[in-house]
Design a protein around this motif. Structure first.
Motif, PDB file in Angstrom:
ATOM      1  N   VAL A 189       0.766  -1.121  -0.010  1.00  0.00           N
ATOM      2  CA  VAL A 189      -0.013  -0.163  -0.111  1.00  0.00           C
ATOM      3  C   VAL A 189       0.853   1.347  -0.017  1.00  0.00           C
ATOM      4  N   GLY A 190       0.714   2.104  -0.881  1.00  0.00           N
ATOM      5  CA  GLY A 190       1.270   3.407  -1.005  1.00  0.00           C
ATOM      6  C   GLY A 190       2.494   3.138  -1.951  1.00  0.00           C
ATOM      7  N   GLY A 191       2.641   2.123  -2.373  1.00  0.00           N
ATOM      8  CA  GLY A 191       3.697   1.893  -3.769  1.00  0.00           C
ATOM      9  C   GLY A 191       5.115   1.160  -2.946  1.00  0.00           C
ATOM     10  N   GLY A 192       5.366   1.033  -1.714  1.00  0.00           N
ATOM     11  CA  GLY A 192       6.442   0.448  -1.258  1.00  0.00           C
ATOM     12  C   GLY A 192       7.905   1.108  -1.563  1.00  0.00           C
ATOM     13  N   ALA A 193       8.856   0.323  -1.050  1.00  0.00           N
ATOM     14  CA  ALA A 193      10.382   0.951  -1.300  1.00  0.00           C
ATOM     15  C   ALA A 193      10.924   0.808  -2.707  1.00  0.00           C
ATOM     16  N   GLY A 194      10.297  -0.018  -3.364  1.00  0.00           N
ATOM     17  CA  GLY A 194      10.924  -0.417  -4.795  1.00  0.00           C
ATOM     18  C   GLY A 194      12.035  -1.628  -4.653  1.00  0.00           C
TER      19      GLY A 194
END
Length: 230
Positions: free
Chosen positions: A221-226
């Motif tokens: 959720v929110g896209g994460g750290a990659g």
């Protein structure tokens, strides 16, 4: 499941002259296409792939060879006719500028699910066979090499676009919104609950993070750290 890197073949003599090559024999990479395929092979050299599956057409086999030349251990490299180019029937070999005047052209652009090329294949059938082939190979590589396995499929623009549309949950009528350039790299991971698309139409960039595989699970959720490079 495993992770597939979708690679379109490099530029061909037909691409350069605006011709719809289709399944015609003898359509090979031009000099630019070889250079593109070499660069893609160099990008993939950082990823220990377990297999490279190719369309049987010459331009894809040439691109595949450039990838294999830069892979240690010579991974398994089968040919799958289900990844071959769409059968464009009577459109094959004609100039795109001429085809743009055909009554079928706007249907191809806006309603491809209804298209059956004269004397050729339905675009819906093209998508069905190519998606089934990708999922079949993905399951086989995962069964043999584990969920962290990464493999490559070398195919054609419309084929890869239709596979990406399926992975993105898009109707085939929207697949013309996707661009897939010569020798580009797109990445799909088929998880337990849904596919995850990690890249589309990339021509540059580090891929070494794939050497550790992609973990399946819930989307952050929110896209994460990659992804982290090794």
């Amino acid at each position: 499941m495993a992770t597939v890197i979708l690679v379109r073949h490099g530029r061909t003599t037909a691409n350069a002259t605006g011709q719809l090559a289709g399944r015609a024999p003898g359509i090979s990479l031009d000099q630019t296409g070889h250079e593109q395929a070499v660069r893609t092979g160099e990008r993939l050299a950082a990823v220990p792939v377990v297999g490279v599956v190719s369309s049987p057409l010459e331009r894809c086999l040439q691109t595949t060879q450039h990838i294999l030349d830069r892979q240690p251990g010579r991974p398994h490299a089968p040919i799958d006719p289900d990844l071959t180019e769409c059968d464009y029937g009577q459109w094959q070999g004609r100039a795109l500028s001429e085809l743009a005047n055909e009554e079928l052209w706007p249907v191809v652009q806006s309603h491809p699910s209804a298209v059956v090329f004269p004397g050729g294949e339905a675009m819906a059938a093209m998508q069905a066979r190519s998606v089934a082939a990708i999922r079949r190979h993905d399951a086989a590589f995962e069964a043999e090499h584990g969920a962290g396995a990464v493999w490559v499929a070398v195919s054609h623009g419309d084929i890869i676009k239709s596979i990406l549309a399926d992975a993105l949950g898009m109707h085939l009528d929207l697949f013309q919104r996707i661009n897939v350039g010569p020798a580009s790299v797109s990445i799909v991971h088929y998880g337990a609950t849904r596919p995850s698309v990690y890249a589309t139409n990339t021509e540059a960039g580090d891929l070494s993070w794939l050497s550790k595989g992609i973990l399946s699970g819930d989307a952050p959720v929110g896209g994460g750290a990659g992804q982290k490079t090794p």
